[in-house]
Design a protein around this motif. Structure first.
Motif, PDB file in Angstrom:
ATOM      1  N   ASN A  36       0.809  -1.214   0.000  1.00 14.20           N
ATOM      2  CA  ASN A  36       0.000   0.000   0.000  1.00 14.20           C
ATOM      3  C   ASN A  36       0.845   1.268   0.000  1.00 14.20           C
ATOM      4  O   ASN A  36       0.483   2.254  -0.641  1.00 14.20           O
ATOM      5  CB  ASN A  36      -0.955  -0.019   1.202  1.00 14.20           C
ATOM      6  CG  ASN A  36      -2.181  -0.875   0.931  1.00 14.20           C
ATOM      7  OD1 ASN A  36      -2.949  -0.590   0.020  1.00 14.20           O
ATOM      8  ND2 ASN A  36      -2.346  -1.933   1.703  1.00 14.20           N
ATOM      9  N   ASN A  37       1.980   1.240   0.681  1.00 17.15           N
ATOM     10  CA  ASN A  37       2.868   2.403   0.631  1.00 17.15           C
ATOM     11  C   ASN A  37       3.373   2.637  -0.790  1.00 17.15           C
ATOM     12  O   ASN A  37       3.480   3.785  -1.254  1.00 17.15           O
ATOM     13  CB  ASN A  37       4.054   2.203   1.584  1.00 17.15           C
ATOM     14  CG  ASN A  37       3.657   2.328   3.038  1.00 17.15           C
ATOM     15  OD1 ASN A  37       2.624   2.899   3.362  1.00 17.15           O
ATOM     16  ND2 ASN A  37       4.477   1.773   3.920  1.00 17.15           N
ATOM     17  N   TYR A  38       3.686   1.535  -1.474  1.00 14.68           N
ATOM     18  CA  TYR A  38       4.166   1.663  -2.846  1.00 14.68           C
ATOM     19  C   TYR A  38       3.059   2.199  -3.756  1.00 14.68           C
ATOM     20  O   TYR A  38       3.298   3.091  -4.586  1.00 14.68           O
ATOM     21  CB  TYR A  38       4.676   0.319  -3.365  1.00 14.68           C
ATOM     22  CG  TYR A  38       5.236   0.412  -4.767  1.00 14.68           C
ATOM     23  CD1 TYR A  38       6.448   1.056  -5.019  1.00 14.68           C
ATOM     24  CD2 TYR A  38       4.544  -0.121  -5.858  1.00 14.68           C
ATOM     25  CE1 TYR A  38       6.942   1.170  -6.305  1.00 14.68           C
ATOM     26  CE2 TYR A  38       5.041  -0.015  -7.141  1.00 14.68           C
ATOM     27  CZ  TYR A  38       6.240   0.628  -7.368  1.00 14.68           C
ATOM     28  OH  TYR A  38       6.738   0.743  -8.644  1.00 14.68           O
ATOM     29  N   LEU A  39       1.847   1.673  -3.600  1.00 15.87           N
ATOM     30  CA  LEU A  39       0.740   2.153  -4.437  1.00 15.87           C
ATOM     31  C   LEU A  39       0.416   3.619  -4.134  1.00 15.87           C
ATOM     32  O   LEU A  39       0.102   4.383  -5.059  1.00 15.87           O
ATOM     33  CB  LEU A  39      -0.497   1.275  -4.235  1.00 15.87           C
ATOM     34  CG  LEU A  39      -0.415  -0.112  -4.865  1.00 15.87           C
ATOM     35  CD1 LEU A  39      -1.601  -0.966  -4.450  1.00 15.87           C
ATOM     36  CD2 LEU A  39      -0.354  -0.013  -6.393  1.00 15.87           C
ATOM     37  N   ASP A  40       0.496   4.012  -2.862  1.00 15.19           N
ATOM     38  CA  ASP A  40       0.285   5.428  -2.535  1.00 15.19           C
ATOM     39  C   ASP A  40       1.253   6.309  -3.323  1.00 15.19           C
ATOM     40  O   ASP A  40       0.880   7.358  -3.852  1.00 15.19           O
ATOM     41  CB  ASP A  40       0.496   5.666  -1.038  1.00 15.19           C
ATOM     42  CG  ASP A  40      -0.642   5.129  -0.180  1.00 15.19           C
ATOM     43  OD1 ASP A  40      -1.718   4.838  -0.728  1.00 15.19           O
ATOM     44  OD2 ASP A  40      -0.436   5.005   1.045  1.00 15.19           O
ATOM     45  N   MET A  41       2.498   5.865  -3.376  1.00 18.39           N
ATOM     46  CA  MET A  41       3.525   6.638  -4.073  1.00 18.39           C
ATOM     47  C   MET A  41       3.287   6.640  -5.582  1.00 18.39           C
ATOM     48  O   MET A  41       3.280   7.698  -6.219  1.00 18.39           O
ATOM     49  CB  MET A  41       4.901   6.053  -3.730  1.00 18.39           C
ATOM     50  CG  MET A  41       6.076   6.809  -4.338  1.00 18.39           C
ATOM     51  SD  MET A  41       6.567   6.209  -5.977  1.00 18.39           S
ATOM     52  CE  MET A  41       7.193   4.578  -5.558  1.00 18.39           C
ATOM     53  N   ARG A  42       3.060   5.452  -6.151  1.00 13.04           N
ATOM     54  CA  ARG A  42       2.931   5.358  -7.609  1.00 13.04           C
ATOM     55  C   ARG A  42       1.658   5.994  -8.148  1.00 13.04           C
ATOM     56  O   ARG A  42       1.636   6.510  -9.281  1.00 13.04           O
ATOM     57  CB  ARG A  42       2.968   3.884  -8.039  1.00 13.04           C
ATOM     58  CG  ARG A  42       4.335   3.259  -8.120  1.00 13.04           C
ATOM     59  CD  ARG A  42       5.209   3.811  -9.248  1.00 13.04           C
ATOM     60  NE  ARG A  42       4.634   3.727 -10.554  1.00 13.04           N
ATOM     61  CZ  ARG A  42       4.745   2.681 -11.387  1.00 13.04           C
ATOM     62  NH1 ARG A  42       5.410   1.609 -11.004  1.00 13.04           N
ATOM     63  NH2 ARG A  42       4.212   2.698 -12.596  1.00 13.04           N
ATOM     64  N   LEU A  43       0.590   5.948  -7.385  1.00 14.00           N
ATOM     65  CA  LEU A  43      -0.702   6.453  -7.874  1.00 14.00           C
ATOM     66  C   LEU A  43      -0.902   7.926  -7.586  1.00 14.00           C
ATOM     67  O   LEU A  43      -1.894   8.523  -8.010  1.00 14.00           O
ATOM     68  CB  LEU A  43      -1.854   5.621  -7.278  1.00 14.00           C
ATOM     69  CG  LEU A  43      -1.809   4.125  -7.615  1.00 14.00           C
ATOM     70  CD1 LEU A  43      -2.940   3.389  -6.920  1.00 14.00           C
ATOM     71  CD2 LEU A  43      -1.858   3.891  -9.129  1.00 14.00           C
ATOM     72  N   ASP A  44       0.034   8.527  -6.883  1.00 16.07           N
ATOM     73  CA  ASP A  44       0.008   9.970  -6.679  1.00 16.07           C
ATOM     74  C   ASP A  44       0.190  10.654  -8.033  1.00 16.07           C
ATOM     75  O   ASP A  44       1.110  10.319  -8.780  1.00 16.07           O
ATOM     76  CB  ASP A  44       1.135  10.375  -5.727  1.00 16.07           C
ATOM     77  CG  ASP A  44       1.079  11.846  -5.346  1.00 16.07           C
ATOM     78  OD1 ASP A  44       0.917  12.705  -6.247  1.00 16.07           O
ATOM     79  OD2 ASP A  44       1.233  12.150  -4.158  1.00 16.07           O
ATOM     80  N   PRO A  45      -0.686  11.591  -8.372  1.00 17.56           N
ATOM     81  CA  PRO A  45      -0.565  12.263  -9.683  1.00 17.56           C
ATOM     82  C   PRO A  45       0.801  12.923  -9.903  1.00 17.56           C
ATOM     83  O   PRO A  45       1.210  13.120 -11.049  1.00 17.56           O
ATOM     84  CB  PRO A  45      -1.677  13.320  -9.636  1.00 17.56           C
ATOM     85  CG  PRO A  45      -2.648  12.818  -8.637  1.00 17.56           C
ATOM     86  CD  PRO A  45      -1.863  12.051  -7.619  1.00 17.56           C
ATOM     87  N   ASN A  46       1.498  13.258  -8.826  1.00 20.91           N
ATOM     88  CA  ASN A  46       2.799  13.919  -8.951  1.00 20.91           C
ATOM     89  C   ASN A  46       3.969  12.929  -8.977  1.00 20.91           C
ATOM     90  O   ASN A  46       5.134  13.366  -8.995  1.00 20.91           O
ATOM     91  CB  ASN A  46       2.999  14.895  -7.797  1.00 20.91           C
ATOM     92  CG  ASN A  46       1.969  16.021  -7.817  1.00 20.91           C
ATOM     93  OD1 ASN A  46       1.671  16.549  -8.878  1.00 20.91           O
ATOM     94  ND2 ASN A  46       1.411  16.332  -6.661  1.00 20.91           N
ATOM     95  N   CYS A  47       3.678  11.627  -8.971  1.00 19.56           N
ATOM     96  CA  CYS A  47       4.758  10.651  -8.969  1.00 19.56           C
ATOM     97  C   CYS A  47       5.558  10.749 -10.272  1.00 19.56           C
ATOM     98  O   CYS A  47       4.994  10.745 -11.361  1.00 19.56           O
ATOM     99  CB  CYS A  47       4.199   9.232  -8.813  1.00 19.56           C
ATOM    100  SG  CYS A  47       5.482   7.946  -8.873  1.00 19.56           S
ATOM    101  N   PRO A  48       6.897  10.826 -10.171  1.00 15.17           N
ATOM    102  CA  PRO A  48       7.706  10.941 -11.394  1.00 15.17           C
ATOM    103  C   PRO A  48       7.788   9.630 -12.186  1.00 15.17           C
ATOM    104  O   PRO A  48       8.177   9.668 -13.349  1.00 15.17           O
ATOM    105  CB  PRO A  48       9.090  11.337 -10.853  1.00 15.17           C
ATOM    106  CG  PRO A  48       9.108  10.811  -9.456  1.00 15.17           C
ATOM    107  CD  PRO A  48       7.711  10.900  -8.945  1.00 15.17           C
ATOM    108  N   ILE A  49       7.439   8.512 -11.552  1.00 17.50           N
ATOM    109  CA  ILE A  49       7.475   7.218 -12.242  1.00 17.50           C
ATOM    110  C   ILE A  49       6.180   7.043 -13.002  1.00 17.50           C
ATOM    111  O   ILE A  49       5.098   7.042 -12.421  1.00 17.50           O
ATOM    112  CB  ILE A  49       7.659   6.054 -11.249  1.00 17.50           C
ATOM    113  CG1 ILE A  49       8.903   6.262 -10.395  1.00 17.50           C
ATOM    114  CG2 ILE A  49       7.745   4.726 -11.998  1.00 17.50           C
ATOM    115  CD1 ILE A  49       9.027   5.260  -9.246  1.00 17.50           C
ATOM    116  N   LYS A  50       6.275   6.892 -14.284  1.00 20.19           N
ATOM    117  CA  LYS A  50       5.064   6.762 -15.115  1.00 20.19           C
ATOM    118  C   LYS A  50       4.921   5.333 -15.623  1.00 20.19           C
ATOM    119  O   LYS A  50       5.873   4.603 -15.743  1.00 20.19           O
ATOM    120  CB  LYS A  50       5.117   7.729 -16.299  1.00 20.19           C
ATOM    121  CG  LYS A  50       5.229   9.174 -15.868  1.00 20.19           C
ATOM    122  CD  LYS A  50       4.067   9.597 -14.949  1.00 20.19           C
ATOM    123  CE  LYS A  50       4.177  11.038 -14.493  1.00 20.19           C
ATOM    124  NZ  LYS A  50       3.171  11.370 -13.463  1.00 20.19           N
TER     125      LYS A  50
END
Length: 218
Positions: free
Chosen positions: A204-218
């Motif tokens: 869930n921590n990883y998904l929070d990071m990746r699904l954030d609209p501002n995440c640099p990982i696309k």
């Protein structure tokens, strides 16, 4: 969690499907561990992954590979199971042709199948591989790995060696244009029997990071 039956390469496949609450929602496909070791779509980790993506508004499918439960066919050493996974993704996409993104998540044998699916389906932009059996199966097909994701393994895994997982992570991290996260859960065995909370915390921590609209990982 409506039961679904959909066509696979060797006959019908049995699954559980959570439709997305809105159009253009993302899609998640959850794969299960090795059938010969009792792996089914009702595996505890599979169910937790399913619920996690469902809560986040994904159109989410978990299903039984051929020969498991009510799915037709017989075990095919990974070759047929990869075709099953591709058919399952086709089926979900028939309802969500405009999905914003697609993820695949799985433990163990399912992680090996899911990583192969990445190579076939460029629409998959994220993966969660839990205890990928890097010491038991050949992962050299990830050349190059087409998407960023997280690999999680147990510190005390008696089936998948932590050193084998580390070698896989190190190899993938030499690539440019993708980002591989890696977490080792202290004390966890292959089944995360007593470490489900920290495992899903990492997910869930990883998904929070990746699904954030501002995440640099696309």
């Amino acid at each position: 969690m409506p039961e679904v039956i959909f066509p696979g390469p060797e006959g019908r496949l049995e699954g559980r499907f959570a439709p997305a609450p809105k159009p253009r929602a993302p899609v998640a496909l959850i794969l299960h561990p090795h059938p010969a070791s009792g792996g089914t779509m009702n595996n505890r980790i599979v169910q937790e992954l399913y619920k996690t993506f469902q809560r986040r508004g994904f159109a989410t499918l978990r299903f039984n590979f051929r020969g498991v439960g009510r799915s037709q066919g017989t075990f095919d050493n990974g070759i047929g199971e990869l075709s099953d996974a591709a058919s399952a993704l086709d089926w979900v996409q028939s309802f969500h042709p405009e999905a914003s993104t697609t993820w695949v998540a799985a433990p163990s044998f399912g992680a090996w199948i899911g990583m192969q699916l990445l190579m076939r389906r460029p629409e998959i932009r994220g993966f969660i591989s839990i205890a990928p059996p890097a010491n038991l199966y050949d992962f050299s097909f990830l050349a190059p790995c087409p998407a960023s994701g997280i690999i999680i393994n147990g510190e005390s895994d008696e089936v998948v060696t932590p050193s084998g997982v580390q070698r896989l992570v190190d190899k993938l991290r030499t690539q440019k244009h993708i980002t591989i996260h890696h977490e080792t859960i202290p004390g966890a065995n292959h089944f995360f029997e007593h470490e489900m909370d920290p495992l899903m915390g990492s997910v869930n921590n990883y998904l929070d990071m990746r699904l954030d609209p501002n995440c640099p990982i696309k």
